[in-house]
Motif scaffolding. Structure first.
Motif, mmCIF file in Angstrom:
data_model
loop_
_atom_site.group_PDB
_atom_site.id
_atom_site.type_symbol
_atom_site.label_atom_id
_atom_site.label_comp_id
_atom_site.label_asym_id
_atom_site.label_seq_id
_atom_site.Cartn_x
_atom_site.Cartn_y
_atom_site.Cartn_z
ATOM 1 N N SER A 35 -123.945 55.947 -23.794
ATOM 2 C CA SER A 35 -125.030 56.911 -23.942
ATOM 3 C C SER A 35 -124.554 58.061 -24.820
ATOM 4 C CB SER A 35 -125.440 57.446 -22.575
ATOM 5 O OG SER A 35 -124.386 58.219 -22.009
ATOM 6 N N ALA A 36 -125.498 58.811 -25.356
ATOM 7 C CA ALA A 36 -125.140 59.977 -26.171
ATOM 8 C C ALA A 36 -124.314 60.965 -25.352
ATOM 9 C CB ALA A 36 -126.398 60.644 -26.716
ATOM 10 N N GLU A 37 -124.680 61.141 -24.092
ATOM 11 C CA GLU A 37 -123.950 62.079 -23.227
ATOM 12 C C GLU A 37 -122.506 61.634 -23.040
ATOM 13 O OE1 GLU A 37 -124.355 64.096 -18.772
ATOM 14 O OE2 GLU A 37 -125.550 62.331 -19.300
ATOM 15 N N ASP A 38 -122.300 60.343 -22.787
ATOM 16 C CA ASP A 38 -120.943 59.844 -22.567
ATOM 17 C C ASP A 38 -120.115 59.885 -23.852
ATOM 18 O OD1 ASP A 38 -121.459 59.447 -19.913
ATOM 19 O OD2 ASP A 38 -121.742 57.265 -20.073
ATOM 20 N N PHE A 39 -120.759 59.589 -24.985
ATOM 21 C CA PHE A 39 -120.035 59.658 -26.257
ATOM 22 C C PHE A 39 -119.600 61.088 -26.528
ATOM 23 C CE2 PHE A 39 -119.607 60.080 -30.854
ATOM 24 C CZ PHE A 39 -118.837 58.970 -31.177
ATOM 25 N N ALA A 40 -120.509 62.037 -26.336
ATOM 26 C CA ALA A 40 -120.189 63.441 -26.577
ATOM 27 C C ALA A 40 -119.040 63.903 -25.694
ATOM 28 C CB ALA A 40 -121.426 64.308 -26.334
ATOM 29 N N SER A 41 -119.052 63.500 -24.448
ATOM 30 C CA SER A 41 -117.989 63.882 -23.522
ATOM 31 C C SER A 41 -116.654 63.305 -23.946
ATOM 32 C CB SER A 41 -118.350 63.409 -22.111
ATOM 33 O OG SER A 41 -117.302 63.679 -21.198
ATOM 34 N N ALA A 42 -116.648 62.031 -24.360
ATOM 35 C CA ALA A 42 -115.400 61.351 -24.712
ATOM 36 C C ALA A 42 -114.767 61.942 -25.971
ATOM 37 C CB ALA A 42 -115.658 59.860 -24.907
ATOM 38 N N VAL A 43 -115.565 62.163 -27.005
ATOM 39 C CA VAL A 43 -114.980 62.672 -28.246
ATOM 40 C C VAL A 43 -114.714 64.173 -28.162
ATOM 41 C CG1 VAL A 43 -116.012 60.817 -29.601
ATOM 42 C CG2 VAL A 43 -117.183 63.022 -29.460
ATOM 43 N N GLY A 44 -115.528 64.886 -27.386
ATOM 44 C CA GLY A 44 -115.256 66.298 -27.169
ATOM 45 C C GLY A 44 -113.923 66.506 -26.473
ATOM 46 N N ALA A 45 -113.591 65.608 -25.546
ATOM 47 C CA ALA A 45 -112.311 65.696 -24.843
ATOM 48 C C ALA A 45 -111.135 65.488 -25.789
ATOM 49 C CB ALA A 45 -112.267 64.667 -23.715
ATOM 50 N N LYS A 46 -111.391 64.866 -26.931
ATOM 51 C CA LYS A 46 -110.344 64.647 -27.929
ATOM 52 C C LYS A 46 -110.283 65.781 -28.953
ATOM 53 C CE LYS A 46 -110.732 59.633 -27.436
ATOM 54 N NZ LYS A 46 -109.414 59.469 -26.752
ATOM 55 N N GLY A 47 -111.053 66.836 -28.723
ATOM 56 C CA GLY A 47 -111.017 67.991 -29.608
ATOM 57 C C GLY A 47 -111.884 67.860 -30.835
ATOM 58 N N ILE A 48 -112.888 66.971 -30.788
ATOM 59 C CA ILE A 48 -113.771 66.761 -31.932
ATOM 60 C C ILE A 48 -115.074 67.511 -31.694
ATOM 61 C CG2 ILE A 48 -115.052 65.038 -33.271
ATOM 62 C CD1 ILE A 48 -112.861 63.022 -32.474
ATOM 63 N N ASN A 49 -115.456 68.349 -32.657
ATOM 64 C CA ASN A 49 -116.700 69.111 -32.524
ATOM 65 C C ASN A 49 -117.659 68.791 -33.664
ATOM 66 O OD1 ASN A 49 -116.112 70.816 -34.815
ATOM 67 N ND2 ASN A 49 -114.773 72.047 -33.506
ATOM 68 N N ASP A 50 -118.784 69.484 -33.684
ATOM 69 C CA ASP A 50 -119.826 69.196 -34.675
ATOM 70 C C ASP A 50 -119.386 69.479 -36.101
ATOM 71 O OD1 ASP A 50 -121.484 68.505 -32.582
ATOM 72 O OD2 ASP A 50 -122.498 70.438 -32.495
ATOM 73 N N ASP A 51 -118.398 70.339 -36.266
ATOM 74 C CA ASP A 51 -117.943 70.708 -37.613
ATOM 75 C C ASP A 51 -116.656 69.999 -38.028
ATOM 76 O OD1 ASP A 51 -120.059 72.575 -38.014
ATOM 77 O OD2 ASP A 51 -118.991 74.016 -36.741
ATOM 78 N N SER A 52 -116.149 69.125 -37.188
ATOM 79 C CA SER A 52 -114.899 68.436 -37.514
ATOM 80 C C SER A 52 -115.066 67.539 -38.729
ATOM 81 C CB SER A 52 -114.421 67.589 -36.327
ATOM 82 O OG SER A 52 -114.072 68.388 -35.226
ATOM 83 N N ARG A 53 -114.001 67.478 -39.531
ATOM 84 C CA ARG A 53 -113.923 66.537 -40.650
ATOM 85 C C ARG A 53 -113.129 65.350 -40.124
ATOM 86 N NH1 ARG A 53 -114.042 63.028 -44.468
ATOM 87 N NH2 ARG A 53 -113.856 63.697 -46.624
ATOM 88 N N ILE A 54 -113.817 64.243 -39.802
ATOM 89 C CA ILE A 54 -113.230 63.105 -39.099
ATOM 90 C C ILE A 54 -112.810 62.035 -40.102
ATOM 91 C CG2 ILE A 54 -113.632 61.370 -37.317
ATOM 92 C CD1 ILE A 54 -116.065 63.258 -36.466
#
Length: 293
Positions: free
Chosen positions: A78-97
């Motif tokens: 889900s979008a919620e679970d994806f956001a939680s997982a990548v946010g925990a890795k220090g990735i935000n909306d402005d990250s250059r991935i």
């Protein structure tokens, strides 16, 4: 050069190993190891990451960041679970991935696709993957990923980019839409076994085959002319709508990149792919070489 700058817009969404070496210490850059291997490859993505990875890289396991309630392999969460997982890795909306894998170009496209469909604004793939990084004398780090400050990632799923089973059934019945399967020709024809025990080989009646190995060479996506040549060999018209598929939604993303490279992005990727199709008792399964649609 800022990490938000792309060195070669015509090569999007790829960045080179040299570019990454120059930008590795940029604060908003997050390098993501998205390695995944089929059992037949006899490789352990987690062990390889601990032994050697790009400095500062975080680990993205498609068998962990998935819909845990779905028995099919690595279906999108889900979008919620994806956001939680990548946010925990220090990735935000402005990250250059920047995503890479240990094979060169195998699972990184799947991870890139996941970030893209969940709304990441700036995500690329390391051209040639970890082998290219080593060849460019990039520095290596061992052990677990460095701790990163948790961040907020806003995930919004682009549902049109993800094809489910009813949409695939409708597409197969529509002669204007091409469902393009990235598996090997032998698996597509039903002549070689599937890597998942108990799953029959063959193909969805009405689909066409373009093995992903025909658009990749030495871990790099081929040039536009070579991709066009491969499409012609298989009777695929890139100007018509395309949905990509494969065994479980991994190498289908490689085909999605190939269509993007020639200026014809596909409509969607079939997330469940052949595993979902062939797991049903009543699934129609074609074998042999299908006639060109």
């Amino acid at each position: 050069m800022n990490a938000t700058d792309k060195p070669d817009a015509g090569n999007a969404p790829f960045v080179s190993a040299d570019w990454l070496k120059e930008n590795i210490d940029t604060p908003d850059l997050v390098v993501v190891d998205g390695s995944y291997y089929l059992a037949a490859m006899n490789r352990d993505a987690e062990a390889e990451f601990l032994a050697a990875h790009i400095p500062g890289a975080v680990r993205f396991d498609i068998d962990s960041i998935k819909d845990l309630a779905n028995p099919l392999p690595h279906m999108i969460p889900s979008a919620e679970d994806f956001a939680s997982a990548v946010g925990a890795k220090g990735i935000n909306d402005d990250s250059r991935i920047v995503v890479y894998d240990g094979a060169g170009l195998f699972s990184a496209p799947r991870v890139w696709w996941m970030f893209t469909i969940f709304g990441a604004r700036n995500v690329s793939i390391l051209e040639g993957g970890f082998p290219a990084w080593r060849a460019a004398d990039g520095s290596i780090e061992e052990g677990p990923a460095r701790p990163r400050q948790p961040a907020r990632f806003t995930a919004r799923l682009d549902r049109e980019a993800v094809a489910d089973l009813p949409r695939i059934e409708a597409a197969l019945a529509d002669p204007t839409i091409q469902v393009v399967d990235a598996r090997s020709a032998a698996r597509f024809r039903g002549e070689a076994p599937e890597p998942r025990a108990g799953l029959p080989s063959g193909h969805m009646p009405g689909s066409v085959n373009l093995p992903h190995t025909e658009v990749v060479e030495d871990g790099f996506l081929k040039d536009p002319q070579s991709i066009q040549d491969a499409l012609r060999r298989h009777g695929i018209d890139p100007t018509k709508p395309v949905i990509t598929s494969c065994g479980s939604g991994v190498s289908a993303a490689i085909l999605s990149l190939a269509f993007m490279r020639i200026g014809h992005p596909p409509q969607a990727l079939f997330d469940g792919s052949w595993t979902e199709w062939a797991s049903r008792e009543d699934a129609p399964i074609g074998t042999g070489d299908p006639s060109t649609r």
